[in-house]
Design a protein around this motif. Structure first.
Motif, PDB file in Angstrom:
ATOM      1  N   UNK A  83      28.706  68.815   4.538  1.00  0.00           N
ATOM      2  CA  UNK A  83      29.441  67.552   4.705  1.00  0.00           C
ATOM      3  C   UNK A  83      29.210  66.846   6.025  1.00  0.00           C
ATOM      4  N   UNK A  84      28.792  67.572   7.059  1.00  0.00           N
ATOM      5  CA  UNK A  84      28.529  66.926   8.343  1.00  0.00           C
ATOM      6  C   UNK A  84      27.063  66.530   8.511  1.00  0.00           C
ATOM      7  N   UNK A  85      26.225  66.902   7.555  1.00  0.00           N
ATOM      8  CA  UNK A  85      24.809  66.531   7.587  1.00  0.00           C
ATOM      9  C   UNK A  85      24.403  66.078   6.184  1.00  0.00           C
ATOM     10  N   UNK A  86      24.641  64.811   5.908  1.00  0.00           N
ATOM     11  CA  UNK A  86      24.388  64.231   4.585  1.00  0.00           C
ATOM     12  C   UNK A  86      22.971  63.662   4.543  1.00  0.00           C
ATOM     13  N   UNK A  87      22.276  63.873   3.444  1.00  0.00           N
ATOM     14  CA  UNK A  87      20.935  63.324   3.287  1.00  0.00           C
ATOM     15  C   UNK A  87      20.840  62.539   1.983  1.00  0.00           C
ATOM     16  N   UNK A  88      20.022  61.507   1.979  1.00  0.00           N
ATOM     17  CA  UNK A  88      19.801  60.707   0.775  1.00  0.00           C
ATOM     18  C   UNK A  88      18.452  60.021   0.864  1.00  0.00           C
ATOM     19  N   UNK A  89      17.885  59.684  -0.297  1.00  0.00           N
ATOM     20  CA  UNK A  89      16.578  59.047  -0.350  1.00  0.00           C
ATOM     21  C   UNK A  89      16.653  57.543  -0.137  1.00  0.00           C
ATOM     22  N   UNK A  90      15.483  56.944  -0.023  1.00  0.00           N
ATOM     23  CA  UNK A  90      15.364  55.504   0.178  1.00  0.00           C
ATOM     24  C   UNK A  90      14.397  54.950  -0.868  1.00  0.00           C
ATOM     25  N   UNK A  91      14.901  54.230  -1.891  1.00  0.00           N
ATOM     26  CA  UNK A  91      14.027  53.742  -2.970  1.00  0.00           C
ATOM     27  C   UNK A  91      13.057  52.652  -2.535  1.00  0.00           C
ATOM     28  N   UNK A  92      13.193  52.119  -1.312  1.00  0.00           N
ATOM     29  CA  UNK A  92      12.312  51.052  -0.849  1.00  0.00           C
ATOM     30  C   UNK A  92      11.118  51.562  -0.047  1.00  0.00           C
ATOM     31  N   UNK A  93      10.901  52.882  -0.030  1.00  0.00           N
ATOM     32  CA  UNK A  93       9.768  53.424   0.717  1.00  0.00           C
ATOM     33  C   UNK A  93       8.438  52.923   0.161  1.00  0.00           C
ATOM     34  N   UNK A  94       7.502  52.678   1.055  1.00  0.00           N
ATOM     35  CA  UNK A  94       6.140  52.302   0.688  1.00  0.00           C
ATOM     36  C   UNK A  94       5.201  53.486   0.930  1.00  0.00           C
ATOM     37  N   UNK A  95       3.994  53.364   0.446  1.00  0.00           N
ATOM     38  CA  UNK A  95       3.018  54.424   0.668  1.00  0.00           C
ATOM     39  C   UNK A  95       2.608  54.427   2.151  1.00  0.00           C
ATOM     40  N   UNK A  96       2.150  55.566   2.628  1.00  0.00           N
ATOM     41  CA  UNK A  96       1.702  55.726   4.006  1.00  0.00           C
ATOM     42  C   UNK A  96       0.177  55.667   4.053  1.00  0.00           C
ATOM     43  N   UNK A 129      -0.816  56.012  11.759  1.00  0.00           N
ATOM     44  CA  UNK A 129      -0.241  55.840  10.424  1.00  0.00           C
ATOM     45  C   UNK A 129       0.403  54.474  10.297  1.00  0.00           C
ATOM     46  N   UNK A 130       0.079  53.797   9.208  1.00  0.00           N
ATOM     47  CA  UNK A 130       0.722  52.533   8.854  1.00  0.00           C
ATOM     48  C   UNK A 130       1.759  52.815   7.767  1.00  0.00           C
ATOM     49  N   UNK A 131       2.954  52.266   7.919  1.00  0.00           N
ATOM     50  CA  UNK A 131       4.071  52.577   7.016  1.00  0.00           C
ATOM     51  C   UNK A 131       4.356  54.079   6.978  1.00  0.00           C
ATOM     52  N   UNK A 132       4.322  54.715   8.139  1.00  0.00           N
ATOM     53  CA  UNK A 132       4.550  56.158   8.213  1.00  0.00           C
ATOM     54  C   UNK A 132       5.928  56.501   7.641  1.00  0.00           C
ATOM     55  N   UNK A 133       5.980  57.538   6.817  1.00  0.00           N
ATOM     56  CA  UNK A 133       7.235  57.997   6.233  1.00  0.00           C
ATOM     57  C   UNK A 133       7.887  58.977   7.203  1.00  0.00           C
ATOM     58  N   UNK A 134       9.023  58.591   7.776  1.00  0.00           N
ATOM     59  CA  UNK A 134       9.683  59.404   8.796  1.00  0.00           C
ATOM     60  C   UNK A 134      11.162  59.563   8.456  1.00  0.00           C
ATOM     61  N   UNK A 135      11.785  60.552   9.078  1.00  0.00           N
ATOM     62  CA  UNK A 135      13.230  60.743   8.944  1.00  0.00           C
ATOM     63  C   UNK A 135      13.961  59.673   9.753  1.00  0.00           C
ATOM     64  N   UNK A 136      15.064  59.218   9.217  1.00  0.00           N
ATOM     65  CA  UNK A 136      15.893  58.218   9.887  1.00  0.00           C
ATOM     66  C   UNK A 136      17.323  58.749   9.956  1.00  0.00           C
ATOM     67  N   UNK A 137      17.787  59.035  11.163  1.00  0.00           N
ATOM     68  CA  UNK A 137      19.113  59.634  11.357  1.00  0.00           C
ATOM     69  C   UNK A 137      20.086  58.633  11.971  1.00  0.00           C
ATOM     70  N   UNK A 138      21.318  58.701  11.513  1.00  0.00           N
ATOM     71  CA  UNK A 138      22.397  57.920  12.110  1.00  0.00           C
ATOM     72  C   UNK A 138      23.645  58.791  12.137  1.00  0.00           C
ATOM     73  N   UNK A 139      24.498  58.560  13.112  1.00  0.00           N
ATOM     74  CA  UNK A 139      25.719  59.345  13.282  1.00  0.00           C
ATOM     75  C   UNK A 139      26.925  58.432  13.126  1.00  0.00           C
ATOM     76  N   UNK A 140      27.809  58.785  12.193  1.00  0.00           N
ATOM     77  CA  UNK A 140      29.015  57.994  11.969  1.00  0.00           C
ATOM     78  C   UNK A 140      30.046  58.285  13.043  1.00  0.00           C
TER      79      UNK A 140
END
Length: 308
Positions: free
Chosen positions: A244-257, A286-297
C-alpha cells in the motif's frame, strides 16, 4: 509466495505520516512454448545463399493472490485515519509471438557480399486482472473493484526490409547497411473507451569496421540501432496495491524506445609473454526511453509508473 510487512513513515521533523501492516499471499503458474524453424540453401556460386527463419512463441501465466492490510494516515495534528483493505485478485496473461526473416546473399567480386533482408514480427498480448473486495454482508469476496480490475489487449506488429554490404579488404572487415521498419502499437482496455494507437517508421542503420594490425592485435568500431516495445504490464493502467505504500501502475500512452549504440574496442595480446590488453568505449542514446516515474503523495505513499 507469502509476505508480511509492518512499516512506519515519518517526515523530516519527526511527525508521523503513516503506519500499518500488510499480509499478502500469491501463487502463480506459467506455461511457455516456442519453436524455431530454419531453412538455408547454398547455391553453386560461392557466397550465394538464401535462408528463412520462422519463430513462434506462446506464454500463458496465471496468478491468484490475497491482500489484507491496515494503514493509518496522520494529518498535521497527528489525527489518524484508518484505511482497511481485504481483497482477492486474479490475473491471466497470454502472449503470442510470430516472426519470420528471409535473407538472400549475393557475392560481389572475390571479397565482397551483398545481403538483402525482409522480416515480419507480430506480437499479441492480453492481460485480464480481476480484484474483489470483501463483502461484510455475504461474508465473501464478491464485490468487484472496478478501479483495480481491467482487461487489456496489446498488439505490436512491425515489418520491414534492409540491405547491407560486407567486404574484406586486406587486414580489414567492413560492414554497413540500413533497414526501414514500419511498426504499429495498439492498446485497448475493456474498461476505458479510448484506444491507444501509435505508428512509427524508422530507419535502422548499422556499421562495423575492424582493422587487424596483426593476428593478435586489432581495433573494432560498431554502430547499431534498434527499437524496444513496452511490455503489457508497463502499458496496463491498473494499479498494483499489494504494497500500500508503494503502488505501481502502467501507462497506456507509452511509445516505443529507439536506441543508438556505439562501441569502440581495442585488443592486443602477446602470446610469448602471456599478456593481453583489452579496452573499450561504449555509448548508448535512447529516444523515447522507457523509464520508471516515481511520485510521492502527501501521506508518504510512493506511486511508480512508466514514462518516455
Amino acid at each position: 509466495k507469502k509476505s508480511f510487512t509492518q512499516y512506519s513513515a515519518v517526515t523530516t521533523d519527526n511527525a508521523k505520516l503513516n503506519d500499518g501492516f500488510s499480509n499478502t499471499n500469491t501463487s502463480s503458474d506459467a506455461f511457455n512454448f516456442n519453436s524455431d524453424f530454419l531453412f538455408r540453401k547454398k547455391f553453386k556460386k560461392k557466397g550465394r545463399t538464401i535462408s528463412l527463419n520462422i519463430y513462434t512463441a506462446y506464454n500463458h501465466s496465471s496468478l491468484n493472490g490475497t491482500l489484507i492490510s491496515k494503514n493509518t494516515f496522520y494529518d498535521d495534528n497527528e489525527n489518524g485515519k484508518d484505511s482497511l483493505i481485504n481483497q482477492i485478485n486474479t490475473r491471466n496473461a497470454v502472449t503470442k509471438t510470430f516472426s519470420s526473416t528471409l535473407i538472400y546473399t549475393e557475392p560481389i567480386g572475390k571479397k565482397s557480399l551483398l545481403e538483402l533482408k525482409t522480416y515480419l514480427n507480430a506480437n499479441d498480448a492480453n492481460s485480464n486482472k480481476q480484484t474483489y473486495d470483501y463483502n461484510t454482508f455475504s461474508g465473501k469476496h464478491d464485490l468487484l473493484n472496478n478501479l483495480l480490475s481491467n482487461e487489456y489487449e496489446n498488439y505490436y506488429n512491425y515489418y520491414g526490409g534492409g540491405i547491407s554490404f560486407r567486404t574484406n579488404p586486406k587486414k580489414a572487415n567492413i560492414t554497413f547497411g540500413i533497414a526501414l521498419q514500419d511498426a504499429i502499437l495498439k492498446g485497448q482496455s475493456k474498461l476505458f473507451p479510448a484506444q491507444i494507437h501509435h505508428s512509427f517508421i524508422d530507419a535502422l542503420p548499422t556499421a562495423i569496421v575492424q582493422y587487424n594490425f596483426t593476428r593478435m592485435k586489432n581495433i573494432r568500431f560498431e554502430y547499431n540501432t534498434s527499437t524496444l516495445q513496452p511490455t503489457i504490464l508497463q502499458l496496463q493502467p491498473v494499479a498494483d496495491i499489494s504494497d500500500p505504500l508503494n503502488i505501481s501502475k502502467g501507462n497506456p500512452n507509452l511509445k516505443r524506445q529507439y536506441d543508438r549504440d556505439v562501441q569502440f574496442n581495442f585488443f592486443s595480446a602477446h602470446t610469448a609473454r602471456q599478456t593481453n590488453l583489452f579496452s573499450f568505449i561504449n555509448f548508448t542514446a535512447s529516444e523515447n526511453a522507457i523509464v520508471r516515474s516515481d511520485s510521492v503523495l502527501e501521506n508518504g505513499t510512493r506511486v511508480t509508473s512508466f514514462a518516455n
